[in-house]
Structure formats: C-alpha cells, structure tokens
Design a protein around this motif. Structure first.
Motif, PDB file in Angstrom:
ATOM      1  N   MET A   1       0.848  -1.183   0.000  1.00  0.00           N
ATOM      2  CA  MET A   1       0.000   0.000   0.000  1.00  0.00           C
ATOM      3  C   MET A   1       0.880   1.228   0.000  1.00  0.00           C
ATOM      4  O   MET A   1       1.855   1.302   0.717  1.00  0.00           O
ATOM      5  N   SER A   2       0.568   2.150  -0.823  1.00  0.00           N
ATOM      6  CA  SER A   2       1.340   3.383  -0.865  1.00  0.00           C
ATOM      7  C   SER A   2       1.106   4.174   0.414  1.00  0.00           C
ATOM      8  O   SER A   2       0.052   4.085   1.032  1.00  0.00           O
ATOM      9  N   ARG A   3       2.094   4.955   0.788  1.00  0.00           N
ATOM     10  CA  ARG A   3       2.033   5.698   2.037  1.00  0.00           C
ATOM     11  C   ARG A   3       1.089   6.873   1.882  1.00  0.00           C
ATOM     12  O   ARG A   3       1.295   7.743   1.054  1.00  0.00           O
ATOM     13  N   ARG A   4       0.068   6.934   2.690  1.00  0.00           N
ATOM     14  CA  ARG A   4      -0.867   8.048   2.688  1.00  0.00           C
ATOM     15  C   ARG A   4      -0.645   8.834   3.970  1.00  0.00           C
ATOM     16  O   ARG A   4      -0.567   8.279   5.055  1.00  0.00           O
ATOM     17  N   THR A   5      -0.529  10.135   3.850  1.00  0.00           N
ATOM     18  CA  THR A   5      -0.105  10.940   4.984  1.00  0.00           C
ATOM     19  C   THR A   5      -1.046  12.089   5.212  1.00  0.00           C
ATOM     20  O   THR A   5      -1.909  12.400   4.392  1.00  0.00           O
ATOM     21  N   LYS A   6      -0.830  12.710   6.342  1.00  0.00           N
ATOM     22  CA  LYS A   6      -1.558  13.924   6.688  1.00  0.00           C
ATOM     23  C   LYS A   6      -0.720  15.129   6.329  1.00  0.00           C
ATOM     24  O   LYS A   6       0.440  15.212   6.693  1.00  0.00           O
TER      25      LYS A   6
ATOM     26  N   LEU B   1     -10.789  12.117 -10.853  1.00  0.00           N
ATOM     27  CA  LEU B   1     -12.015  12.694 -11.404  1.00  0.00           C
ATOM     28  C   LEU B   1     -13.188  12.255 -10.551  1.00  0.00           C
ATOM     29  O   LEU B   1     -13.398  11.053 -10.333  1.00  0.00           O
ATOM     30  N   LEU B   2     -13.924  13.236 -10.037  1.00  0.00           N
ATOM     31  CA  LEU B   2     -15.132  12.989  -9.242  1.00  0.00           C
ATOM     32  C   LEU B   2     -14.868  12.057  -8.060  1.00  0.00           C
ATOM     33  O   LEU B   2     -15.686  11.209  -7.715  1.00  0.00           O
ATOM     34  N   GLY B   3     -13.719  12.180  -7.461  1.00  0.00           N
ATOM     35  CA  GLY B   3     -13.396  11.386  -6.292  1.00  0.00           C
ATOM     36  C   GLY B   3     -12.937   9.974  -6.580  1.00  0.00           C
ATOM     37  O   GLY B   3     -12.715   9.202  -5.649  1.00  0.00           O
ATOM     38  N   LEU B   4     -12.772   9.616  -7.851  1.00  0.00           N
ATOM     39  CA  LEU B   4     -12.353   8.266  -8.225  1.00  0.00           C
ATOM     40  C   LEU B   4     -10.853   8.249  -8.493  1.00  0.00           C
ATOM     41  O   LEU B   4     -10.311   9.150  -9.149  1.00  0.00           O
ATOM     42  N   SER B   5     -10.195   7.213  -7.981  1.00  0.00           N
ATOM     43  CA  SER B   5      -8.768   7.062  -8.211  1.00  0.00           C
ATOM     44  C   SER B   5      -8.519   6.538  -9.622  1.00  0.00           C
ATOM     45  O   SER B   5      -9.459   6.205 -10.361  1.00  0.00           O
ATOM     46  N   ALA B   6      -7.242   6.427  -9.998  1.00  0.00           N
ATOM     47  CA  ALA B   6      -6.900   5.940 -11.335  1.00  0.00           C
ATOM     48  C   ALA B   6      -7.380   4.516 -11.534  1.00  0.00           C
ATOM     49  O   ALA B   6      -7.921   4.160 -12.596  1.00  0.00           O
ATOM     50  N   ALA B   7      -7.206   3.662 -10.517  1.00  0.00           N
ATOM     51  CA  ALA B   7      -7.658   2.268 -10.636  1.00  0.00           C
ATOM     52  C   ALA B   7      -9.170   2.193 -10.760  1.00  0.00           C
ATOM     53  O   ALA B   7      -9.704   1.389 -11.553  1.00  0.00           O
ATOM     54  N   GLN B   8      -9.881   3.036  -9.999  1.00  0.00           N
ATOM     55  CA  GLN B   8     -11.343   3.039 -10.101  1.00  0.00           C
ATOM     56  C   GLN B   8     -11.803   3.534 -11.467  1.00  0.00           C
ATOM     57  O   GLN B   8     -12.786   3.017 -12.020  1.00  0.00           O
TER      58      GLN B   8
ATOM     59  N   VAL C   1     -17.966  -3.103 -11.602  1.00  0.00           N
ATOM     60  CA  VAL C   1     -18.695  -2.210 -10.699  1.00  0.00           C
ATOM     61  C   VAL C   1     -18.412  -2.561  -9.245  1.00  0.00           C
ATOM     62  O   VAL C   1     -18.194  -1.676  -8.394  1.00  0.00           O
ATOM     63  N   LEU C   2     -18.384  -3.852  -8.931  1.00  0.00           N
ATOM     64  CA  LEU C   2     -18.093  -4.273  -7.562  1.00  0.00           C
ATOM     65  C   LEU C   2     -16.684  -3.871  -7.147  1.00  0.00           C
ATOM     66  O   LEU C   2     -16.460  -3.408  -6.031  1.00  0.00           O
ATOM     67  N   LEU C   3     -15.714  -4.057  -8.052  1.00  0.00           N
ATOM     68  CA  LEU C   3     -14.339  -3.673  -7.730  1.00  0.00           C
ATOM     69  C   LEU C   3     -14.208  -2.175  -7.489  1.00  0.00           C
ATOM     70  O   LEU C   3     -13.370  -1.724  -6.713  1.00  0.00           O
ATOM     71  N   THR C   4     -15.063  -1.399  -8.151  1.00  0.00           N
ATOM     72  CA  THR C   4     -14.951   0.060  -8.060  1.00  0.00           C
ATOM     73  C   THR C   4     -15.566   0.603  -6.790  1.00  0.00           C
ATOM     74  O   THR C   4     -14.965   1.468  -6.121  1.00  0.00           O
ATOM     75  N   TRP C   5     -16.726   0.128  -6.395  1.00  0.00           N
ATOM     76  CA  TRP C   5     -17.471   0.797  -5.333  1.00  0.00           C
ATOM     77  C   TRP C   5     -17.681  -0.020  -4.063  1.00  0.00           C
ATOM     78  O   TRP C   5     -18.043   0.544  -3.032  1.00  0.00           O
ATOM     79  N   VAL C   6     -17.461  -1.315  -4.081  1.00  0.00           N
ATOM     80  CA  VAL C   6     -17.660  -2.097  -2.859  1.00  0.00           C
ATOM     81  C   VAL C   6     -16.445  -1.931  -1.947  1.00  0.00           C
ATOM     82  O   VAL C   6     -15.322  -2.243  -2.351  1.00  0.00           O
TER      83      VAL C   6
ATOM     84  N   VAL D   1     -13.904  -2.707   1.252  1.00  0.00           N
ATOM     85  CA  VAL D   1     -13.432  -3.747   2.162  1.00  0.00           C
ATOM     86  C   VAL D   1     -12.425  -3.101   3.103  1.00  0.00           C
ATOM     87  O   VAL D   1     -11.407  -2.574   2.654  1.00  0.00           O
ATOM     88  N   ALA D   2     -12.750  -3.120   4.401  1.00  0.00           N
ATOM     89  CA  ALA D   2     -11.895  -2.496   5.419  1.00  0.00           C
ATOM     90  C   ALA D   2     -11.640  -1.020   5.095  1.00  0.00           C
ATOM     91  O   ALA D   2     -10.531  -0.519   5.250  1.00  0.00           O
ATOM     92  N   GLY D   3     -12.691  -0.345   4.603  1.00  0.00           N
ATOM     93  CA  GLY D   3     -12.582   1.085   4.353  1.00  0.00           C
ATOM     94  C   GLY D   3     -11.969   1.477   3.026  1.00  0.00           C
ATOM     95  O   GLY D   3     -11.811   2.666   2.753  1.00  0.00           O
ATOM     96  N   ARG D   4     -11.624   0.508   2.186  1.00  0.00           N
ATOM     97  CA  ARG D   4     -11.012   0.815   0.886  1.00  0.00           C
ATOM     98  C   ARG D   4     -11.742   0.035  -0.201  1.00  0.00           C
ATOM     99  O   ARG D   4     -12.170  -1.102   0.023  1.00  0.00           O
ATOM    100  N   PRO D   5     -11.892   0.609  -1.412  1.00  0.00           N
ATOM    101  CA  PRO D   5     -12.506  -0.144  -2.504  1.00  0.00           C
ATOM    102  C   PRO D   5     -11.699  -1.410  -2.814  1.00  0.00           C
ATOM    103  O   PRO D   5     -10.476  -1.455  -2.621  1.00  0.00           O
ATOM    104  N   VAL D   6     -12.384  -2.419  -3.315  1.00  0.00           N
ATOM    105  CA  VAL D   6     -11.736  -3.700  -3.581  1.00  0.00           C
ATOM    106  C   VAL D   6     -10.581  -3.535  -4.570  1.00  0.00           C
ATOM    107  O   VAL D   6      -9.534  -4.179  -4.430  1.00  0.00           O
ATOM    108  N   ILE D   7     -10.731  -2.650  -5.554  1.00  0.00           N
ATOM    109  CA  ILE D   7      -9.698  -2.505  -6.577  1.00  0.00           C
ATOM    110  C   ILE D   7      -8.384  -2.022  -5.966  1.00  0.00           C
ATOM    111  O   ILE D   7      -7.298  -2.346  -6.462  1.00  0.00           O
ATOM    112  N   GLU D   8      -8.452  -1.267  -4.859  1.00  0.00           N
ATOM    113  CA  GLU D   8      -7.234  -0.786  -4.232  1.00  0.00           C
ATOM    114  C   GLU D   8      -6.519  -1.880  -3.449  1.00  0.00           C
ATOM    115  O   GLU D   8      -5.355  -1.706  -3.062  1.00  0.00           O
ATOM    116  N   TRP D   9      -7.209  -2.990  -3.181  1.00  0.00           N
ATOM    117  CA  TRP D   9      -6.569  -4.125  -2.532  1.00  0.00           C
ATOM    118  C   TRP D   9      -5.858  -5.035  -3.522  1.00  0.00           C
ATOM    119  O   TRP D   9      -5.046  -5.886  -3.114  1.00  0.00           O
ATOM    120  N   VAL D  10      -6.145  -4.881  -4.810  1.00  0.00           N
ATOM    121  CA  VAL D  10      -5.548  -5.768  -5.809  1.00  0.00           C
ATOM    122  C   VAL D  10      -4.022  -5.670  -5.834  1.00  0.00           C
ATOM    123  O   VAL D  10      -3.324  -6.687  -5.814  1.00  0.00           O
TER     124      VAL D  10
END
Length: 495
Positions: free
Chosen positions: A1-6, A33-40, A74-79, A81-90
């Motif tokens: 997972m890439s480092r996300r910071t404050k 775009l519209l709150g969607l990441s590149a993977a989404q 659609v499921l990978l984009t918006w569902v 898992v543990a606070g993150r879309p499934v596509i970001e877990w790939v």
C-alpha cells in the motif's frame, strides 16, 4: 500500500498564558475525477465500454451475457473492504502473493555465511543499509545507497508534558514548533522521525539511585538486604524512551557534500552541520539531547525491537549486543496481519485520521500513557521545500475547482467533507505565504506481545485508546514487515 499521509502546516503561536487548541488538516480522499482514483477510473471505463459494446452488438441478450464482466468491474470500483474499494486491494494482494511465491515472508539469519562487514543484518529491503561511524562525533550513521540518505539517531529526555501547567505547556509547544520550522527551512533534511517506546524496566535506575544515595560503609542487616534486593531486581515495570532520528537527503545536498570532500565523509560533514543546528534548537525548546548514539547503542535498540525478551539484559550488562553486524533478528515470519520475530509477536497500526476537531497538544496521552502494553509510537515527519509545497498546493486548488465544476455540470451536490478539504488547502497556502513550513506526518503504532492472544487484546485496547484521542487507526494488512521497520526502528524508513 502506498504511504498516505496527513498534510499539516506548522504555525507556532505566540506564547500565551493558556493552552491553545490546534487542528489538523483532513486526509485528502480526492481522486483524479469525481473522487475516483486511477484504478477506479479504469474499472469504471471497462464497465462502461462493456455495456456500450453489448448494447450495440445484441441488445439486452448480450448485456446479460456480459454481466459478469461489467458487474465485477462495478463491484471492484465501489464495494469497500476495510474502508477501501476492492480494486485498491488488488496491488496489495498481488504483491503479497508474489512475495509468498518467492519465499520472502520468511527470514532466517545466515550463521555459517555471515553478511559482509559494514552491512546490517536486517531482513528485507533493510539488508542494503550500511553503517558508518563518524570519526569526529563517534555517532553511528546509517547509509541507504538506494535512497541516498544518511541517518543519525539521538536520544531525548524531557519532563512529563501532562504534568506541566497550561502556560508552560503552551510555551513548550511553541518552542517545539520552532524546532520543526528549523527542519523545514534546511532543505537538506529528508525525514525527521520521533520514536517513543515502552521498555521493560531493568532496575538500572534503582541501582544508580542506590549508588548515589546509599552508604557502602553501612554493613547493617537492613542496608545489606536492600543492596542485594536492588542488585537482583529484574524487570518490575516499564519505562519510556524517546529517540529522534535525522535523515540527510544526499541528492539535495550534492553541492555541499562535494564541497566537504565528497563521498560518505563529505555527507557526514554536512550531516554534522544539521546535527549541531538541531541540537541547539532542541535545547532552546527545553529538550535534553543525550548525545548522538554510537553504533553500539543503535545496535541495542535494533536488537531490543526484534527480541524484546533480551532488552532488560542488554541494558543491565554494558557491552553485550553492541555490534550492528549481529543486531538483527535470527528469524522473522510475516503473516497477513502480524509479524513474528525472535521472542515476540507484533502488529502495526497506521493512524489514518488525525483529529478533525480542535484538540489540545496533549491529545495523544491515551495512546502514549497506556499502561501494561508494550508498544512503539513513531511519528515520521517529511518536510517539503517551499517551491515543492507551493506547486502541490496550486495543483490541489486546480483539482478542487475542476471537480467542483464537473459536479455542477452533472448535478452532483458537493458535501461538507469536500468543502472542508478545500478550506484546508487554502489555510495551507496562507501559512506558506506567511513563511511557515509544510510538514507531512505519518503516525505508526507497533504493538508487541509474547502470545497471539495477548497481541489481539493489546491491539483492541490501543484502538480504543486511539478513539479516545480522536484518531482513527487501521491495521496495515499485507505489509507488516515493511511497516514494522518503519514503526519500531529509528532508521527513518518509509512505508
């Protein structure tokens, strides 16, 4: 997972008689775009392309045939898992599977064929680290040839912050702000890490007290018994130790390093300048630096992190374990949600959300003062140069305005969180214009226990303590080994 910071601009206030509350910037959750990441966006594009192709090819029947494709997208984009879309877990799961296949989840020390001299016996990416002892100060410096950084560690002693009166607390907070401002203005500092650890009390403090206040000539029964009791005292509690690590960015300091003679010696000379500046700033903030740690002292910290059971013994016996070449673990087993080292189980939590409301500077007390739990709290501060921070702020402003225009075109209502993020960007721009520095914070908590059951209980207790501190924590699943080196070792590592 890439480092996300404050992102948080540091703005010291004038010293006052009352403690002033502070506020952190929100963790930005905007996408491209519209709150969607590149993977989404990729998965949404696949779903839209599949639906359009099916409608043009055969209408409703083809739409039903291709349902597994666009429905999965659609499921990978918006569902979540543990606070993150499934596509970001790939990517996380894919990297985990690759490391599992090539056997990188297990580490065993090479006994017959030790590592070359000058290297650290650490697992994973830390195997590339090199040690260098500064001939001028005697400090142990850790060189990362891949990241081009040179790191030095200092131990800090300080009075209990929560026991001070509000006026003194405010004065110390302002003074600490000047320390961070010094780091931001340097332009040559890659990372500043504050590591606060709980350690089993070895009884050394009692022994030192008895040496100072006792009377060796007293041979009475009470004095003899008291001396024997102190001498045999083992771990009876816990103590807190704080270290500050400073990492020099050798890329940004290329000219100064060349002027100082080049190579690792030139980098050490430049780092000594930063060490002197930081030491002066710490003393002006009423913090007492105990000196820059030698290679042997760093070795004890590394050994204690991987093998907590030996920590008290290393402290009580002077020169045992003072060798960086053998300070690493003997064995490491990594699983999805925890890591097992020589004598303990560990789990690393990431502070994914800092307080959103106004809080006082001692808001982390529930975490730092939790008793009965062995843990390490690491605050990794990454200073940003003024020009880089200005470009980043301009980019965020453009993205916010563009997203706002797109939402207005499609009739989407802007929620309060997006407005708050935009106001944070404007506040950061105002702070930067006023001459303040921009720091990027990452908070990590390592929980340590001797059994898995105790580890789970301690993790749950610290999660509740984080809630009391108005923070949100997340378990760094799939990257525990890398997170452990960043959270438990004072080496300015990144996640």
């Amino acid at each position: 997972m890439s480092r996300r910071t404050k992102n948080n601009s540091h703005e010291p206030d004038a010293t006052g008689s009352e403690l002033v509350p502070v506020k952190f910037s929100r963790l930005t959750r905007r996408g491209i775009l519209l709150g969607l990441s590149a993977a989404q966006l990729v998965t949404v594009g696949i779903a839209i392309a599949t639906i359009i192709t099916a409608l043009y090819a055969g209408g409703g029947m083809w739409l039903a045939y291709t349902a597994p494709i666009w429905a999965t997208a659609v499921l990978l984009t918006w569902v979540p898992v543990a606070g993150r879309p499934v596509i970001e877990w790939v990517p996380v799961a894919g990297w985990w599977g690759y490391r599992t296949t090539i056997g990188q989840l297990l580490y065993r020390r090479r006994i017959v064929n030790p590592r070359p001299a000058g290297t650290l016996a650490l697992p994973g990416d830390q195997a590339r680290l090199r040690e260098y002892e500064d001939p001028t100060t005697g400090a142990g410096m850790i060189h990362d040839p891949h990241q081009n950084t040179l790191t030095v560690v200092c131990e800090i002693t300080h009075p209990a912050f929560v026991l001070l009166d509000p006026a003194e607390q405010e004065r110390r907070v302002t003074a600490w702000g000047r320390v961070l401002a010094t780091v931001c203005r340097s332009g040559r500092i890659a990372t500043l890490q504050i590591l606060e650890r709980t350690l089993p009390d070895s009884g050394t403090g009692l022994a030192e007290w008895w040496t100072t206040h006792g009377h060796p000539e007293d041979t009475s029964w009470a004095a003899t018994t008291y001396a024997e009791l102190i001498d045999r005292a083992g771990p009876a509690g816990e103590r807190h130790a704080t270290t500050l690590s400073l990492s020099l960015d050798m890329r940004n300091a290329t000219r100064q390093i060349r002027t100082a003679g080049g190579g690792i010696r030139g980098a050490a000379a430049v780092l000594r300048q930063e060490m002197n500046t930081l030491t002066a700033a710490l003393r002006s903030a009423d913090l007492t630096p105990s000196g820059w740690l030698t290679p042997g002292q760093i070795a004890v910290i590394l050994r204690s992190a991987y093998d907590p059971a030996i920590a008290a013994t290393l402290e009580r016996h002077g020169q045992i374990g003072h060798d960086l070449a053998t300070a690493g673990p003997v064995a490491v087993n990594e699983t999805w949600s925890r890591i097992r080292t020589d004598s303990a189980h560990h789990a690393v939590l990431w502070i994914s959300e800092w307080p959103r409301s106004m809080v006082y500077p001692g808001f982390l007390s529930p975490i730092l003062l939790s008793s009965g739990i062995q843990r390490s709290f690491s605050l990794i501060c990454t200073p940003m140069r003024s020009d880089q921070a200005a470009r980043d702020i301009r980019k965020k402003k453009v993205e916010h305005i563009s997203d706002q225009a797109q939402r207005a075109k499609i009739g989407q209502i802007e929620d309060a969180s997006q407005t708050a993020e935009y106001h944070d960007v404007l506040q950061q721009e105002a702070d930067l214009t006023a001459g303040h520095g921009i720091l990027r914070y990452t908070g990590l908590i390592t929980v340590t226990a001797t059994t898995i059951e105790d580890l789970d209980a301690h993790v749950a207790a610290l999660e509740q303590a984080a809630i009391q501190a108005n923070c949100e924590t997340r378990l760094l699943a799939g990257q525990q080994a890398q997170a452990f080196t960043a959270a438990a070792l004072p080496l300015c590592r990144q996640v």
